[in-house]
Design a protein around this motif. Structure first.
Motif, mmCIF file in Angstrom:
data_model
loop_
_atom_site.group_PDB
_atom_site.id
_atom_site.type_symbol
_atom_site.label_atom_id
_atom_site.label_comp_id
_atom_site.label_asym_id
_atom_site.label_seq_id
_atom_site.Cartn_x
_atom_site.Cartn_y
_atom_site.Cartn_z
ATOM 1 N N VAL A 171 52.630 74.848 63.292
ATOM 2 C CA VAL A 171 52.420 73.770 64.264
ATOM 3 C C VAL A 171 51.886 74.436 65.519
ATOM 4 C CG1 VAL A 171 53.454 71.909 65.602
ATOM 5 C CG2 VAL A 171 54.351 72.447 63.321
ATOM 6 N N ASP A 194 55.459 68.233 57.938
ATOM 7 C CA ASP A 194 54.035 67.909 57.715
ATOM 8 C C ASP A 194 53.746 66.410 57.684
ATOM 9 O OD1 ASP A 194 53.752 70.640 57.522
ATOM 10 O OD2 ASP A 194 53.535 70.671 55.344
ATOM 11 N N CYS A 195 54.447 65.648 58.514
ATOM 12 C CA CYS A 195 54.198 64.200 58.526
ATOM 13 C C CYS A 195 52.914 63.845 59.265
ATOM 14 C CB CYS A 195 55.379 63.453 59.143
ATOM 15 S SG CYS A 195 55.523 63.648 60.936
ATOM 16 N N MET A 196 52.418 64.754 60.107
ATOM 17 C CA MET A 196 51.166 64.616 60.850
ATOM 18 C C MET A 196 51.220 63.585 61.991
ATOM 19 S SD MET A 196 49.781 67.011 59.355
ATOM 20 C CE MET A 196 48.034 67.316 59.455
ATOM 21 N N LEU A 197 52.392 63.056 62.298
ATOM 22 C CA LEU A 197 52.509 62.088 63.383
ATOM 23 C C LEU A 197 52.047 62.668 64.712
ATOM 24 C CD1 LEU A 197 55.856 60.077 63.098
ATOM 25 C CD2 LEU A 197 53.543 59.161 63.458
ATOM 26 N N CYS A 198 52.480 63.880 64.999
ATOM 27 C CA CYS A 198 52.126 64.479 66.296
ATOM 28 C C CYS A 198 50.623 64.632 66.442
ATOM 29 C CB CYS A 198 52.826 65.824 66.473
ATOM 30 S SG CYS A 198 52.440 67.017 65.170
ATOM 31 N N CYS A 216 59.160 71.762 60.581
ATOM 32 C CA CYS A 216 58.109 70.751 60.375
ATOM 33 C C CYS A 216 58.060 70.286 58.920
ATOM 34 C CB CYS A 216 56.768 71.338 60.786
ATOM 35 S SG CYS A 216 55.360 70.250 60.504
ATOM 36 N N PHE A 244 59.340 69.973 68.889
ATOM 37 C CA PHE A 244 58.830 70.323 70.218
ATOM 38 C C PHE A 244 59.904 70.341 71.293
ATOM 39 C CE2 PHE A 244 55.539 68.091 67.800
ATOM 40 C CZ PHE A 244 54.528 69.033 67.804
ATOM 41 N N PRO A 282 59.909 63.492 63.952
ATOM 42 C CA PRO A 282 61.190 63.104 63.358
ATOM 43 C C PRO A 282 62.195 64.246 63.259
ATOM 44 C CG PRO A 282 59.505 63.268 61.656
ATOM 45 C CD PRO A 282 58.806 63.434 62.975
ATOM 46 N N VAL A 283 61.746 65.482 63.400
ATOM 47 C CA VAL A 283 62.657 66.618 63.248
ATOM 48 C C VAL A 283 62.710 67.491 64.511
ATOM 49 C CG1 VAL A 283 62.577 66.666 60.723
ATOM 50 C CG2 VAL A 283 60.841 67.915 62.024
ATOM 51 N N VAL A 326 48.317 70.892 62.772
ATOM 52 C CA VAL A 326 49.357 71.221 61.798
ATOM 53 C C VAL A 326 48.662 71.644 60.520
ATOM 54 C CG1 VAL A 326 51.289 70.338 60.424
ATOM 55 C CG2 VAL A 326 51.042 69.655 62.816
HETATM 56 FE FE1 SF4 Z 1 56.903 66.992 63.758
HETATM 57 FE FE2 SF4 Z 1 54.250 67.088 63.823
HETATM 58 FE FE3 SF4 Z 1 55.562 68.442 61.931
HETATM 59 FE FE4 SF4 Z 1 55.501 65.755 61.866
HETATM 60 S S1 SF4 Z 1 53.738 67.157 61.621
HETATM 61 S S2 SF4 Z 1 57.302 67.070 61.521
HETATM 62 S S3 SF4 Z 1 55.525 65.237 64.059
HETATM 63 S S4 SF4 Z 1 55.647 68.818 64.141
#
Ligand code: SF4
Ligand code: F3S
Ligand code: ZN
Length: 103
Positions: free
Chosen positions: A38, A85-89, A83, A60, A56-57, A100
């Motif tokens: 990340v 890997d949901c890619m929300l950030c 992480c 940051f 979600p986890v 990511v």
């Molecule tokens: Fe957090 Fe981004 Fe990883 Fe999703 S992809 S778990 S939002 S750091």
């Protein structure tokens, strides 16, 4: 936007709280990229905060960066190993400062 090829195009110049810092770094104006899985381009981050709110986890954490031209705090990927890997950030950052590597 953050360079997704930063692993090739930059060199690791330092370590911060267990993660890599990719240069160039020339504090306080130029801070480089923090993290590897990340990665946050500190020179792009404007401290919007959406990544901290939405992850979600809780990857940051805020870190103080007094004197940086874009913002005086940055989203540090302090827990990048968590992480999922949901890619929300990546989706919510308004300045595309986050990469990511979901491989
Ligand atoms: Fe957090 Fe981004 Fe990883 Fe999703 S992809 S778990 S939002 S750091
Ligand atoms: Fe910075 Fe983007 Fe997060 S501006 S605080 S990396 S949403
Ligand atoms: Zn850091």
């Amino acid at each position: 936007a953050i360079d997704p090829q930063f692993h090739e195009n930059r060199e690791q110049v330092d370590e911060h709280k267990g993660h890599a810092v990719w240069g160039p770094v020339d504090e306080p104006d130029e801070l480089g990229i923090h993290g590897t899985h990340v990665a946050v381009d500190f020179d792009l981050c404007i401290a919007d905060g959406a990544c901290l709110e939405d992850c979600p986890v809780d990857v940051f954490e805020w870190v103080e960066t007094p004197g940086h031209p874009e913002s005086e705090e940055k989203a540090d990927p302090a827990n990048e190993a968590q992480c999922i890997d949901c890619m929300l950030c990546v989706d919510v950052c308004p300045v595309d400062a986050i990469d990511v590597d979901a491989g």
